[in-house]
Structure formats: structure tokens, C-alpha cells
Design an enzyme around this catalytic site. Sequence first.
Site, PDB file in Angstrom:
ATOM      1  N   LYS A 179       0.845  -1.185   0.000  1.00 31.21           N
ATOM      2  CA  LYS A 179       0.000   0.000   0.000  1.00 31.21           C
ATOM      3  C   LYS A 179       0.887   1.243   0.000  1.00 31.21           C
ATOM      4  CE  LYS A 179      -1.693   2.704   2.955  1.00 31.21           C
ATOM      5  NZ  LYS A 179      -1.587   3.976   2.177  1.00 31.21           N
ATOM      6  N   GLY A 231       6.870   5.400   8.277  1.00 23.20           N
ATOM      7  CA  GLY A 231       6.007   6.568   8.348  1.00 23.20           C
ATOM      8  C   GLY A 231       6.100   7.236   9.704  1.00 23.20           C
ATOM      9  N   SER A 232       5.031   7.886  10.096  1.00 20.74           N
ATOM     10  CA  SER A 232       5.015   8.692  11.316  1.00 20.74           C
ATOM     11  C   SER A 232       4.889   7.836  12.566  1.00 20.74           C
ATOM     12  CB  SER A 232       3.858   9.687  11.267  1.00 20.74           C
ATOM     13  OG  SER A 232       2.619   9.014  11.421  1.00 20.74           O
ATOM     14  N   ALA A 235       1.127   7.005  13.246  1.00 22.60           N
ATOM     15  CA  ALA A 235       0.641   5.901  12.411  1.00 22.60           C
ATOM     16  C   ALA A 235       1.267   4.583  12.844  1.00 22.60           C
ATOM     17  CB  ALA A 235       0.938   6.183  10.944  1.00 22.60           C
ATOM     18  N   GLY A 236       2.544   4.612  13.228  1.00 20.71           N
ATOM     19  CA  GLY A 236       3.202   3.394  13.687  1.00 20.71           C
ATOM     20  C   GLY A 236       2.556   2.824  14.926  1.00 20.71           C
ATOM     21  N   GLU A 253       9.625   1.606  10.873  1.00 20.96           N
ATOM     22  CA  GLU A 253      10.671   2.619  10.722  1.00 20.96           C
ATOM     23  C   GLU A 253       9.971   3.958  10.786  1.00 20.96           C
ATOM     24  OE1 GLU A 253      12.610   5.517   9.749  1.00 20.96           O
ATOM     25  OE2 GLU A 253      12.392   4.808   7.682  1.00 20.96           O
ATOM     26  N   CYS A 288      13.477  11.289   7.355  1.00 22.52           N
ATOM     27  CA  CYS A 288      13.415  10.910   8.765  1.00 22.52           C
ATOM     28  C   CYS A 288      14.790  10.947   9.413  1.00 22.52           C
ATOM     29  CB  CYS A 288      12.789   9.527   8.900  1.00 22.52           C
ATOM     30  SG  CYS A 288      13.590   8.254   7.904  1.00 22.52           S
ATOM     31  N   GLU A 387       9.271  16.471  15.264  1.00 18.84           N
ATOM     32  CA  GLU A 387       9.732  16.308  13.883  1.00 18.84           C
ATOM     33  C   GLU A 387       8.961  17.256  12.973  1.00 18.84           C
ATOM     34  OE1 GLU A 387      11.064  12.613  11.087  1.00 18.84           O
ATOM     35  OE2 GLU A 387       9.090  12.462  12.005  1.00 18.84           O
TER      36      GLU A 387
END
Length: 486
Positions: A179, A231-232, A235-236, A253, A288, A387
Site C-alpha cells: 500500500k 512513516g510517522s 501511524a506506527g 521505521e 526521517c 519532527e
Amino acid sequence: MSEIIEYRKLFIGGRWVEPAGHDTIEVISPVTEQVVARVPHAAPADVDAAVAVAREAFDHGPWPRMPLAGRIAVVTRIKDAIAARHQELAELVTLQNGSPMLFSVRGQALSTVGAFAVALSVAETFQEEHERQGVGGPVLVRREPVGVVAAVTPWNVPAMTVAAKLAPALLAGCTVVLKPSPETPLDAYWLAERCAEAGLPEGVLSVLPAGRETGAHLVGHPDIDKVAFTGSVAAGKAIMTAAAANLTRISLELGGKSAAIILEGADLATAVKSIVAGTCGANSGQACVALTRVLVPASRYDEVAGALTAAFGALKVGDPSDPATVVGPLVTKAQQTRNLDYIRIGQEEGAKVLTGGGVPEGRKTGWFVEPTLFGEVTNDMRIAREEIFGPVVCLIRYESEDEAVALANDSEFGLSGAVFTADVEHGTAIARRVRTGTITVNGFRLDLAAPFGGYKNSGIGREFGPEGLAAYFEYKTVNLPAPTNA
């Protein structure tokens, strides 16, 4: 304006099929703010179809049962096809997310080739099973593919983050439902075409561009064996929660707020060059691993501030298709607004803008933000802790090396970093004290042959190198009969 790129079907299990719904994703150029492509928006029903195909291919298909040499041959063809057309891939990424062409060629397309090449190199010496002596007799230790993988990738380095998951997953014998981010689906479709041309068997790969709802359905699906996500942090955490319901394996990650520690005797020219490359020069700061906190000895603060101010101010900002451009637009209007909001917040907190601080003069179209350097930053400010994901960098003073290490570690993140020093052995000793997944002495580097990932909120697990391939296996122990004394 060039013709709009349009896909009307989804790539499910190696076939182009009609989507379950009628929603579409419009890809917007960050430069012109115009539509440059349209693709179907995958629905939860498409996820169910893709997972079913992947499950069947893993449970009964040839791919997991193929000798490793056979999988290596197919993945090598995929890698070679990407390498032969890497310029095409670089241009596609620049079209989608505004990555400067200078970075798109090296940091997007060639890094994708590199990720495949390193995974192949590891696989060629990989041992699927070995025998060892156990306490009660001999044991056979096997590594078997983890199963059906959901790969969820971001928009900033889309093709490379796909490669970081797809290459080891395929070599391990897994099947993959990918995705990609809705902002950047085109490179994923492009990679799917290369995989099909290389002879990847039916069912092994699906590509489902979609937003959060469909993504949530995918990562929470009971027939997914592993989720690999970049991702963020937010979201993780959501993915980890969803995966927990099924005890689905995960690798995450996530974000970073990495520190570059400049020691007293460090060569300033080396430090400035590396910090520019590791901030504004890294996809316009949308990385990142960006070195967004620069820790400077109080005795050298003015010297470093002056050199970095001059370097940031000299960077070419503009059209990402221009090979001379170093800083392009941010990927969306929302990202531009986010960066400008943080610049305002930093000033309200008492930090001083040394250069930049707004939208480049004359830029009425496109989501640009000037390379921005903040001075007089303390580590408790939001701009030093959160971030920002753009070309915004903080200068922070320190009085001693112990304080520098403490400041570097005083973060919820731990992904990357750097130490600049005249004494490499001493710099390496400092690097060992910083709690971060990757740190470079006298430079800025992400090495595709070494494990990459983070401490703390920067994630769980590692990608690249032998560790990255190992993440797509389960271990099995076969206890063998003890020898008899006849």
C-alpha cells in the site's frame, strides 16, 4: 501542461483488475499545484481480494517453494530492469513529490537499485538451514518465510522504502500486498510493471494505492503475517495496536529528530557540507534521518552559526526538475503549512531565525519553504523536540561533551545522527554513547549494507543488510534423533 498519467485498474496478484469501488486518487504536482495523474483508490474489498490471492500464492503457490537460486534469478531481473530505467523512475518520483532531480537520481532511483542489489548479495550467501548440537542431541535450525506481508510505505522516498521491504520479502519467499502513499502511487505501479516483466509468479505482489481507512483494514487483516511500515510515529502506534489483535509480526521505521554533534576540534567545512547534505539537501529536508539538531560548543557557536547561515542562504531553491536545484517544494500544501507553523512557533518560543523563515520571494505557486536555520534554540523548545519534516534546522549550544551527549539523547527519537571531530577514535567513542540506530563520524550516511532502524519512538526492527533479510523469516527447530551407541 503534459498529458495526465492515468491508471484505471489495480494490480492484484500480477493482474490488472477492476477496482471494487469508483473512488480515485489525484496526484498533485507540488510545483504547479495541478493534477498530474489519477489512479484508483483501493477499497477494503480490494484489500480482501489481494490478501486472498497472496494467501493462496503463499500457501499453495510455487514462490515460497522455489529454490532460493530461482528467486534470486527473478529478483535480479527486477533489479536490472530498475537500473536500466532509473532515470525514468527518478523523473516519476520528482513529478509526484517534488524531490529535486539531483536527489531523485541518487537518493530515490539509484538507492532503490542499491537496496535490491544489497539484498541479493546477502541472499547469495544466505543459509536457509543448518545443523547444530543441542543439549539432548542434534537439531536442525531452519529459517522459513514469514508469510503474507503488508508493506505500507511513505511519500518522501517512496521507491526506496518499497525496495527496502519488497526485495528481502521476495527473496525470503514471502508474498506482498503493497500500500503506497496516496500522494505517490506512480512509482509503485511502475515497480509492479517491472516485477511482472521479470516473471514474478501470479499472486506474489499486489499494489493498492489508498488512504488511512483502507490501510487500517490491511494491517488489521487476520491473514496478514507481517506488517512492514515506514512513516510517522502516530501511524506506527496505530499499526502496532491493530497488529496486536492478531499477534501480527511488525517492523516499524518511524520518525527522527537527529543530532549532529560538532566537537571542539572538528573541521568546520566538513561539518557544514555534511549538515547541509543531511538536512536541506536530503529531499528538501523531508527525511526521517535529517540532522535537524546541530549541537555546537559554546566557544564555536558564532563561527558555526555564521558558516551554516551562509551555506543555507546560498542553496538554490526552485524547480525540482532543474539539476542545479537543491531545495524543491514540500510534497503538499499541508506540509508547507506545517513547516511555516513551526517556524512561527520557534520564533514565539524565543529562537532566532538566522536565515530563511518563510516562502521564497516570488513563489506564488508551489509548496515551497526557504531553508531555515534557527539560532538560540534550547532543547526544550518544540522546534527542537518535534519532527518538522522540512528544511528547518536548530542550533543548540553546549558547554561540555557530556552535555552534548545528554542533549543528543534527550529526545523521544533515536534514528540517526553524526559526530564531527578531529580525532576519529574519540568521535567513535562519543558515537557509542548516543542512543540512536545509525550515527556517522565526520559525515552523513545511510549505508544500505548495514542495519537501519531506530531506538525509542523511531521504531522497531531493522531494514537493509543481513538483518533486513532476516526480518522476513521465522525460525523453526527440528530436533533430530540422538545417535545410538550400537
